[in-house]
Scaffold this motif. Structure first.
Motif, short mmCIF file in Angstrom:
data_model
loop_
_atom_site.label_atom_id
_atom_site.label_comp_id
_atom_site.label_asym_id
_atom_site.label_seq_id
_atom_site.Cartn_x
_atom_site.Cartn_y
_atom_site.Cartn_z
N THR A 53 -11.21 1.67 -0.72
CA THR A 53 -10.62 1.22 -1.98
C THR A 53 -9.10 1.15 -1.87
O THR A 53 -8.48 0.18 -2.31
N GLN A 54 -8.51 2.17 -1.27
CA GLN A 54 -7.06 2.20 -1.11
C GLN A 54 -6.56 1.04 -0.24
O GLN A 54 -5.54 0.42 -0.55
N LEU A 55 -7.27 0.75 0.83
CA LEU A 55 -6.89 -0.36 1.71
C LEU A 55 -7.03 -1.70 1.01
O LEU A 55 -6.20 -2.60 1.20
N LYS A 56 -8.06 -1.85 0.18
CA LYS A 56 -8.25 -3.12 -0.53
C LYS A 56 -7.21 -3.29 -1.63
O LYS A 56 -6.78 -4.41 -1.90
N GLN A 57 -6.81 -2.19 -2.26
CA GLN A 57 -5.80 -2.26 -3.32
C GLN A 57 -4.39 -2.42 -2.75
O GLN A 57 -3.49 -2.86 -3.47
N ASN A 58 -4.20 -2.03 -1.52
CA ASN A 58 -2.88 -2.07 -0.86
C ASN A 58 -3.05 -2.73 0.50
O ASN A 58 -2.94 -2.09 1.53
N GLN A 59 -3.32 -4.02 0.48
CA GLN A 59 -3.65 -4.76 1.70
C GLN A 59 -2.58 -4.59 2.78
O GLN A 59 -1.41 -4.87 2.53
N PRO A 60 -2.98 -4.14 3.97
CA PRO A 60 -2.02 -4.02 5.07
C PRO A 60 -1.58 -5.41 5.56
O PRO A 60 -2.38 -6.33 5.62
#
Length: 133
Positions: free
Chosen positions: A61-68
């Motif tokens: 969820t964190q990676l999807k909300q804060n796309q690298p």
């Protein structure tokens, strides 16, 4: 105490090491020592997980909300596989990530294993206690 992981977050400006050492970074900026996350006030904990699947789900969820910005080079599923493998190792293992987002922020996400073992067999210092006993 049962093995678990505390989740911590920081999203904002990046700071060079020198600025962090001189106290020029905000209080919620990632610490130099991983175990120092546990020395922060309990209110800084985003979540606590006793299950690896839930912890990895939180990371997803964190990676999807804060796309690298480098998501094409290191796809999210590959990152999550590495996190699952790390958390599944027998001794307390952490996942501590930092990346730049497509919004040009610095994002740090940490799953910190708790309780912590003593760092050195003969050291007098004790690991930090669980912040949420």
């Amino acid at each position: 105490m049962t093995q678990h992981w505390h989740a911590y977050t920081y999203t904002g400006r990046a700071y060079p090491d020198g600025a962090v050492r001189q106290g020029q970074a905000p209080a919620d900026f990632p610490p130099f020592l991983v175990e120092d996350w546990l020395r922060r006030p309990p209110r800084s904990i985003e979540a606590t997980f006793f299950d690896i699947d839930q912890a990895v789900g939180w990371l997803e969820t964190q990676l999807k909300q804060n796309q690298p910005v480098d998501a094409e080079g290191i796809p999210i599923p590959e990152r999550l596989r590495a996190a699952r493998a790390r958390l599944g190792e027998q001794v307390q293992k952490d996942v501590v990530w930092g990346w730049y987002t497509t919004r040009q922020d610095f994002a740090s996400r940490a799953l910190i294993a708790c309780p912590r073992p003593k760092r050195h067999m003969y050291a007098d210092d004790s690991p930090p206690p669980c912040p949420t006993p």
